[in-house]
Design an enzyme around this catalytic site. Sequence first.
Site, PDB file in Angstrom:
ATOM      1  N   LYS A  26      -5.132   6.202  -0.287  1.00  0.00           N
ATOM      2  CA  LYS A  26      -5.530   6.757   1.007  1.00  0.00           C
ATOM      3  C   LYS A  26      -6.720   7.693   0.852  1.00  0.00           C
ATOM      4  O   LYS A  26      -7.703   7.603   1.585  1.00  0.00           O
ATOM      5  CB  LYS A  26      -4.335   7.495   1.620  1.00  0.00           C
ATOM      6  N   ARG A  96      -0.868  14.525   4.080  1.00  0.00           N
ATOM      7  CA  ARG A  96      -0.547  13.100   3.956  1.00  0.00           C
ATOM      8  C   ARG A  96      -0.445  12.703   2.492  1.00  0.00           C
ATOM      9  O   ARG A  96      -1.330  12.990   1.700  1.00  0.00           O
ATOM     10  CB  ARG A  96      -1.646  12.244   4.602  1.00  0.00           C
ATOM     11  N   GLY A 105       5.009   3.765   4.118  1.00  0.00           N
ATOM     12  CA  GLY A 105       6.074   4.648   4.568  1.00  0.00           C
ATOM     13  C   GLY A 105       6.906   5.286   3.476  1.00  0.00           C
ATOM     14  O   GLY A 105       7.840   6.021   3.765  1.00  0.00           O
ATOM     15  N   MET A 107       6.112   7.508   1.083  1.00  0.00           N
ATOM     16  CA  MET A 107       5.920   8.928   0.864  1.00  0.00           C
ATOM     17  C   MET A 107       5.814   9.600   2.221  1.00  0.00           C
ATOM     18  O   MET A 107       5.858   8.946   3.244  1.00  0.00           O
ATOM     19  CB  MET A 107       4.677   9.149   0.019  1.00  0.00           C
ATOM     20  N   ARG A 362      -7.035   0.344   4.219  1.00  0.00           N
ATOM     21  CA  ARG A 362      -6.536  -0.118   2.923  1.00  0.00           C
ATOM     22  C   ARG A 362      -6.467  -1.641   2.990  1.00  0.00           C
ATOM     23  O   ARG A 362      -6.482  -2.222   4.086  1.00  0.00           O
ATOM     24  CB  ARG A 362      -5.153   0.452   2.626  1.00  0.00           C
ATOM     25  N   HIS A 480       7.628  -0.666  10.496  1.00  0.00           N
ATOM     26  CA  HIS A 480       8.002  -0.607   9.082  1.00  0.00           C
ATOM     27  C   HIS A 480       8.620  -1.925   8.605  1.00  0.00           C
ATOM     28  O   HIS A 480       8.228  -2.472   7.572  1.00  0.00           O
ATOM     29  CB  HIS A 480       8.987   0.547   8.875  1.00  0.00           C
ATOM     30  N   SER A 790       7.357 -30.926 -27.354  1.00  0.00           N
ATOM     31  CA  SER A 790       7.557 -30.293 -26.059  1.00  0.00           C
ATOM     32  C   SER A 790       8.572 -29.183 -26.270  1.00  0.00           C
ATOM     33  O   SER A 790       9.685 -29.434 -26.744  1.00  0.00           O
ATOM     34  CB  SER A 790       8.071 -31.311 -25.044  1.00  0.00           C
ATOM     35  N   CYS A 857       8.714 -27.780 -21.455  1.00  0.00           N
ATOM     36  CA  CYS A 857       9.433 -28.387 -20.343  1.00  0.00           C
ATOM     37  C   CYS A 857      10.645 -27.588 -19.935  1.00  0.00           C
ATOM     38  O   CYS A 857      11.483 -28.036 -19.183  1.00  0.00           O
ATOM     39  CB  CYS A 857       9.816 -29.818 -20.661  1.00  0.00           C
ATOM     40  N   TYR A 877      -0.057 -28.373 -21.898  1.00  0.00           N
ATOM     41  CA  TYR A 877       0.456 -28.418 -20.527  1.00  0.00           C
ATOM     42  C   TYR A 877       1.775 -27.683 -20.391  1.00  0.00           C
ATOM     43  O   TYR A 877       2.455 -27.408 -21.380  1.00  0.00           O
ATOM     44  CB  TYR A 877       0.633 -29.869 -20.070  1.00  0.00           C
TER      45      TYR A 877
HETATM   46  P1  ADP Z   1       1.689   6.569   6.160  1.00  0.00           P
HETATM   47  O1  ADP Z   1       1.227   6.417   4.763  1.00  0.00           O
HETATM   48  O2  ADP Z   1       3.161   6.594   6.298  1.00  0.00           O
HETATM   49  O3  ADP Z   1       0.994   5.647   7.085  1.00  0.00           O
HETATM   50  P2  ADP Z   1      -0.100   8.580   7.066  1.00  0.00           P
HETATM   51  O4  ADP Z   1      -0.514   9.694   6.187  1.00  0.00           O
HETATM   52  O5  ADP Z   1      -1.087   7.508   7.231  1.00  0.00           O
HETATM   53  O6  ADP Z   1       1.291   8.052   6.581  1.00  0.00           O
HETATM   54  O7  ADP Z   1       0.239   9.279   8.452  1.00  0.00           O
HETATM   55  C1  ADP Z   1       1.177   8.842   9.383  1.00  0.00           C
HETATM   56  C2  ADP Z   1       0.550   8.734  10.740  1.00  0.00           C
HETATM   57  O8  ADP Z   1      -0.081   9.942  11.141  1.00  0.00           O
HETATM   58  C3  ADP Z   1      -0.539   7.669  10.766  1.00  0.00           C
HETATM   59  O9  ADP Z   1      -0.459   6.966  11.962  1.00  0.00           O
HETATM   60  C4  ADP Z   1      -1.796   8.461  10.732  1.00  0.00           C
HETATM   61  O10 ADP Z   1      -2.860   7.812  11.369  1.00  0.00           O
HETATM   62  C5  ADP Z   1      -1.423   9.737  11.455  1.00  0.00           C
HETATM   63  N1  ADP Z   1      -2.239  10.846  10.985  1.00  0.00           N
HETATM   64  C6  ADP Z   1      -2.321  11.295   9.718  1.00  0.00           C
HETATM   65  N2  ADP Z   1      -3.196  12.295   9.622  1.00  0.00           N
HETATM   66  C7  ADP Z   1      -3.681  12.505  10.863  1.00  0.00           C
HETATM   67  C8  ADP Z   1      -4.646  13.392  11.398  1.00  0.00           C
HETATM   68  N3  ADP Z   1      -5.267  14.270  10.642  1.00  0.00           N
HETATM   69  N4  ADP Z   1      -4.894  13.316  12.708  1.00  0.00           N
HETATM   70  C9  ADP Z   1      -4.254  12.400  13.486  1.00  0.00           C
HETATM   71  N5  ADP Z   1      -3.339  11.547  13.039  1.00  0.00           N
HETATM   72  C10 ADP Z   1      -3.057  11.583  11.734  1.00  0.00           C
HETATM   73 MG    MG Z   2      -0.915   5.402   7.182  1.00  0.00          MG
END
Ligand code: ADP
Ligand code: MG
Length: 903
Positions: A26, A96, A105, A107, A362, A480, A790, A857, A877
């Site tokens: 990220k 984040r 999801g 972390m 990503r 999710h 074989s 085989c 093979y």
């Molecule tokens: P995950 O890895 O579970 O997607 P994220 O870190 O991407 O967690 O965050 C979860 C949600 O919060 C995502 O939808 C993301 O876009 C939103 N989010 C994270 N940081 C911000 C921010 N600074 N402003 C607005 N929304 C945010």
């Molecule tokens: Mg995210």
Amino acid sequence: MSKYVYFFGAGKAEGSAEMKELLGGKGANLAEMASIGLPVPAGFTISTEVCTYFNAHDRTYPSTLAAEVDAAIKRTEKLMGRTFGDPKDPLLVSGRSGARASMPGMMETVLNIGLTTKTLPGLIARTNNERFAWDCYRRLITMYSDVVMEKGAGISPPEGQGIRQQLDRLLENLKKKQGYEFDYQLTAADLQQLTDAYKTRIKEVLGEAFPDDPMEQLWGSIGAVFASWDGKRAVSYRRIEGIPDDWGTAVNVQTMVYGNMGENSATGVGFTRNPATGDDAFFGEWLPNAQGEDVVAGTRTPNPLNEASRNEGNTLPSLEKLTPQLYKELAGYRDTLEEHYTDMQDLEFTIEEKKLYMLQTRTGKRNGIAALRMAVEMVHDGLIDKATAIQRVKPSQLDELLHPMVDPELERTHQPLAKGLPAGPGGAVGKIVLTPDRAEAQAKDGEKVILVRTETSPEDVHGMHAAEAILTSRGGMTSHAALVARGWGKCCIVGCSALEIDMDRGEVRVDGTVLHEGDVITLNGTKGLVYQGELPLISTDPAKNVNLKTFLEWCDEVRTLGVRANADSPEDAEQARHLGAEGIGLTRTEHMFFEPERIKFVRQMILADNPEQRREAIMKLLPFQKDDFRGILLAMEGLPVTIRLLDPPLHEFVPHEEAQQVGLAKEMERSPEEIRARVEALHEFNPMLGHRGCRLGISYPEITEMQARAILEAAAELVKEGKDARPEIMVPLVGHFKELVHQRKIIEQVYEEVRQSIGEIPHLTIGTMIEVPRGAITADEIAEVADFFSFGTNDLTQMGCGFSRDDSGSFLPHYVESGIYPEDPFQSIDATGIGELVKIAVEKGRRVKPKLKLGVCGEHGGDPDSVHFFHKVGLDYVSCSPFRVPVARLAAAQVVLEEGEAS
Ligand code: ADP
Ligand code: MG
Ligand code: MG
């Protein structure tokens, strides 16, 4: 001095996409997006090294970290013109997590950090939006108490009793009381009342007050993210995905942008191409007046991003229609990102008061169908080259394409019980299970289960993995459940709102029908249909998939390892050829013995008292066998067909039940006692080490003679008819070269006779299996008398490791769990042990006969890791079951490309 903090914002960044190890996926991509000029809210990334340090040093930080964080906050403040903790105009941030590999999801993320009783009035004053500010506050309290105060502290409450669920129930109660359907109907006053109730509940349940200090919130969040790396659910996900524990996660601290400011604000997620079909169209969902997590949480049905993403029945306005200007801007970033990364991206965005911000990108997860289609189309579009395309499709994803689907004929005559969103294609049949723990337990007992949930969360991952399929009543195509299932290529239906799940009674109700846990349902994940009861699944025809054909042809251009199939019948052989097999690597002749009109003669042969009787019985099998071989040789015309002489112990062919023995006695005009005595005499304590393989042909040369005659006559006749039949006769279980000398002599004698009576077989070869360790070690001696080897890696593993394949189930899983063997050696070749035996035999064999043909085989021929190994030791093979042929073709190409990269 180490640098731990990397800044991004305003078109600049200290990091880049290449720095995933240090910044996590990220963080690296936020930096990259910022530097290519996309509108990314400013912030900074605390590196994964800090995570490693934190977890190794009793949850403390490197001494220089605090100062670096302070400096980065100052820099962010300066850029944003707002100050963290300022009561007049506070800067809020998100904390984040972000590991190196995307772990959807897994972390934790906390939004709206910095909001306290002192800063809240400032946010209200600045935005003139009281409701919004209180909404941010209640979100912060919810996330913080859950992520930091509960999970971060290692508290694991019983199912349904987590602090988050408790707070959610307070929210639901209030909504019910006020007669609201949606969260956004809550007023400022409602939210104020709610946050008070939240704080009281938190104090009660967790014994601590929700912190009212911005810095405490920030460091609490940072610590919780790092700690969550060692949390149960993250660890479990890493086990499943094979992600090393020592990678660590980074923490991203980023200026908040607000999608929940009102009707001109929104949040959403998108895929640059459709992740379920691979279609080259922007695909996504968004929610007006909402904050990030709302889309993924699936609590509200999201709006479609554009008309191309609209699901049947969804009438909510698309962003494309509602605000074409913003959509255009977003679609532009879609193009930029896909071109920049040259792969399908999964992105997050937020619109604050009509201003668009990019929050994440990503590489998007995709299922097999989409992976293949995108890889092929991106080559056609000139975005990537063929080598990249080949490396981008996982063997398991190809396998998915070959997966079963619900029989469409039956579907036409069955009324579906309910319809949801088609999140993961393919079909599945299983028993309803309502909790992930039960799903896991029942799957362990060999049950096929379908996990049915309101929505899934990262805590459910183990059960989702164990289930055949996943069905949820809530959530959209990016929820999710959908994301995780897609990553695994699992059948999945989400947002099936007609389902009413009653956990207490263990029931699922749909329009008056009541289903119970344990009832069987069938899912069509391609269409999103749910059926009551079992609708049988059928296999799809991969040969009709044009993309697959093209893709595999590219693989064939690259690979050097041959791919054959194991097939015992003309039908299977044809199927294998269809799927690209370049020959048959193993035809087992024993299966042919079991057919009703033949087994009689087989038994007569086994129970015969003397060679004459035996010969008489056995020769009755000749016409049948000849027919079998003719069919297979014809199906594989022009390609080699390796036929193995009789292999299994004879007791497998005789009746063990009294009634059958009596019947057989009558048939053979013998007494039942005689038959029983003979059957008992055939009993062995270790049949796998007993009278089987070439040992049979040595005790009973008539068997070898008959089989050789059947093969050779069939082939010679075909050749005479002008057909290109290429038999390879394979002698099983040779451990001593003299065994092969013995058998070869019989075969050659028969051939001499056949040659004279019918004619030549130009491509005939005679070889052996290498599957007894002694055979591998004395391969030089054996090579003198063999045209080919074989490797029978099943037996070689069995005898080499000393694990009975039939009995190892009681201990081998434990071996794998405790890491003694990294994987089940019967599934993936044990490279250092059994693989070494293969290597020795390759070297010794080729030393004697440089052109000795070498293949494998065993079951391993269709396992991608094993295919890599066999390529590297120089086999000619691999041979696997017909449906694994495409997988083997891909794996064989990927290993060549990998080697090219390494050199
Ligand atoms: P995950 O890895 O579970 O997607 P994220 O870190 O991407 O967690 O965050 C979860 C949600 O919060 C995502 O939808 C993301 O876009 C939103 N989010 C994270 N940081 C911000 C921010 N600074 N402003 C607005 N929304 C945010
Ligand atoms: Mg995210
Ligand atoms: Mg064997």
